[in-house]
Design a protein around this motif. Sequence first.
Motif, mmCIF file in Angstrom:
data_model
loop_
_atom_site.group_PDB
_atom_site.id
_atom_site.type_symbol
_atom_site.label_atom_id
_atom_site.label_comp_id
_atom_site.label_asym_id
_atom_site.label_seq_id
_atom_site.Cartn_x
_atom_site.Cartn_y
_atom_site.Cartn_z
ATOM 1 N N LYS A 1 0.872 -1.185 0.000
ATOM 2 C CA LYS A 1 0.000 0.000 0.000
ATOM 3 C C LYS A 1 0.903 1.227 0.000
ATOM 4 O O LYS A 1 1.594 1.497 0.971
ATOM 5 N N ALA B 1 -4.678 -0.627 -8.657
ATOM 6 C CA ALA B 1 -4.090 -1.894 -8.197
ATOM 7 C C ALA B 1 -3.131 -2.357 -9.292
ATOM 8 O O ALA B 1 -3.504 -2.460 -10.459
ATOM 9 N N LYS C 1 -1.260 -1.474 -4.061
ATOM 10 C CA LYS C 1 -2.393 -0.538 -4.137
ATOM 11 C C LYS C 1 -1.874 0.871 -3.948
ATOM 12 O O LYS C 1 -0.992 1.110 -3.123
#
Length: 398
Positions: free
Chosen positions: A6, A148, A158
Motif C-alpha cells: 500500500k 491496483a 495498491k
Amino acid sequence: MVNPSKVDIVVVGGGLVGGPLAIALAQQGFFVAVIDQEPSQDLLKPDLDGRTTAVSYGSRLIFDELGIWGKVEHTAEPILDIRVFEQGSPWAVYYDHRDIGEAPMGYIVENRTLRQGIFHRAKEALDYVTWMAPASVTWTERNPEGVAVHLADGRILKASLLVGAEGRLSPTRDEAGIKTLRWDYRQMALIAHVSHEKPHQGSAWEIFQPQGPFAILPLRTCPTTGTYRSGIVWTGAPDDIHRLLELDDTAISAELQELFPYFGDIQVSGKRWSYPLGAMVTKGTVDHRLVIVGDAAHTVHPVAGQGVNLGWRDAQTLANVLGKARGLGLDIGAKTLLQDYQRRRRLDTLSILAMTDGMVRLFSNQSSALSFLRNTGLGIVNQISPLKRRLMRHAMGV
Ligand SMILES: Cc1cc2nc3c(=O)[nH]c(=O)nc-3n(C[C@H](O)[C@H](O)[C@H](O)COP(=O)(O)OP(=O)(O)OC[C@H]3O[C@@H](n4cnc5c(N)ncnc54)[C@H](O)[C@@H]3O)c2cc1C
C-alpha cells in the motif's frame, strides 16, 4: 518503513527519469514503489549504457534540490563553451558561458554515474521509496477508489496514482490507449569514448553534416593516467553507422581524425554503442489515475542534448503539483489535478520537440537553398548578442 503493498504512488520504470521522480515524490512525503524490470546491479553496470548526458544548468539545480548532484558532481565536466558549425562552411556560432554569467552552460556526465547517483540517493530515501527490481507488471486496474498493480510474482500494489516511466516503449502508456505521434529520422547514433592529445578546455562541439550531426563532448580527465577524454555522438545513415561499428579501433580513429582534427591525435577505444533515432510525442500525458513522464511521453533527437532534461522537468513539476494538492487535502489521482500538470508541461515539451526536429531537418540535407539559409542563420545568431543569449538561456534550462 513503507508497506510496499500500500503506497501513494507506483512508478513503473526506475530509469533516468523514474528514479529522480521517485526521490522528488519522497521529498514531498509520498510513499512510492518503483518497479523496474532490470536487476539493479545490471542497471549500474558500465557496459549497459555508454552514453554521456548533457545535464543543463537548470537540471543541475533540480539535482541539487533532490540530493543527487552531490553524488555525481565529482564526475561531471563543466561545459564552458559550445561551438556549432556546418562542415565546409565559414560560419559558426560560438556560445561562451561568460556571455551570460559565471555558471557553466551545463555539465557532461556519463550515464552510468548518473544511474549510480540516482540509485544510491533513492536508497537513502528508503523510508519512502521501495525499489522493486527485477519486477514486472502483468496488469493494472484503475478505478475511482485507486489503482491496483499486479506483479508477475503475484504481489499486488495498491496506490492512488500510477506513473509510467518505462522509456519510449512504455507498456503503461500503450495499455492505457494513449495515442502517440512518431517519426523516424532514418539516422543512427554511434556512441564511443575517445582520448586525445590536446585538452578540450571545456568545449562541446557540434558539426553538422548532411548525414547527421557529429558531437564531441568534454569528459573529466582520467584521474590515474591524466589522459584527456571526450564522448562522441556520431550520427549518420544506418548503413554508414553499421560500417563504422565494424571498423577496428585504428581505422575508426583515422576517420575520426579526418572529421575532427582540432584536438590533435584522437583515438577511439573500448566498447561502441548504437541507437536508432526517432521522435515521438503523445497526444496527452494523463488519464484516469495515470501520468506518463520522460521518454514514455516524448522522445526527441539528441541533437541538442535535451531529451532527459525535459523528463527531469516533468518529474519536478509533477512532484510539485502533487505535493501542493496533498497539502490542500485533495485526491492526487483527481483528473483536474492531473490535467493541470499536463497543461504546465505542454509548451516546454512541444517547443523542445519543434526545435530539435527543425535543427535535424534544416541541417541533415544537401539542398543549396537550405544551405544558404543555414549559413545566414548561423551568421545572424552569432552576430546578434541578445538572440544568442536568449538561445543560451533556453539550452541551459533557466
Ligand atoms: C544517443 C543518445 C544520446 C542522448 N544524449 C542526451 C543528452 O546529452 N542529454 C539529454 O537530455 N538527453 C539525451 N538523450 C535522451 C535520454 O537518453 C533519454 O531522454 C532518457 O534516457 C529517458 O529516460 P527515461 O527514464 O524516460 O527512459 P529510460 O532511460 O529508457 O529508462 C526506462 C527505465 O524503465 C525500465 N523499463 C522499461 N520497460 C519496463 C517494463 N515493462 N517494466 C518495468 N520497467 C521497465 C528500464 O529498465 C529503464 O530502467 C540521448 C538519447 C540518445 C539515444
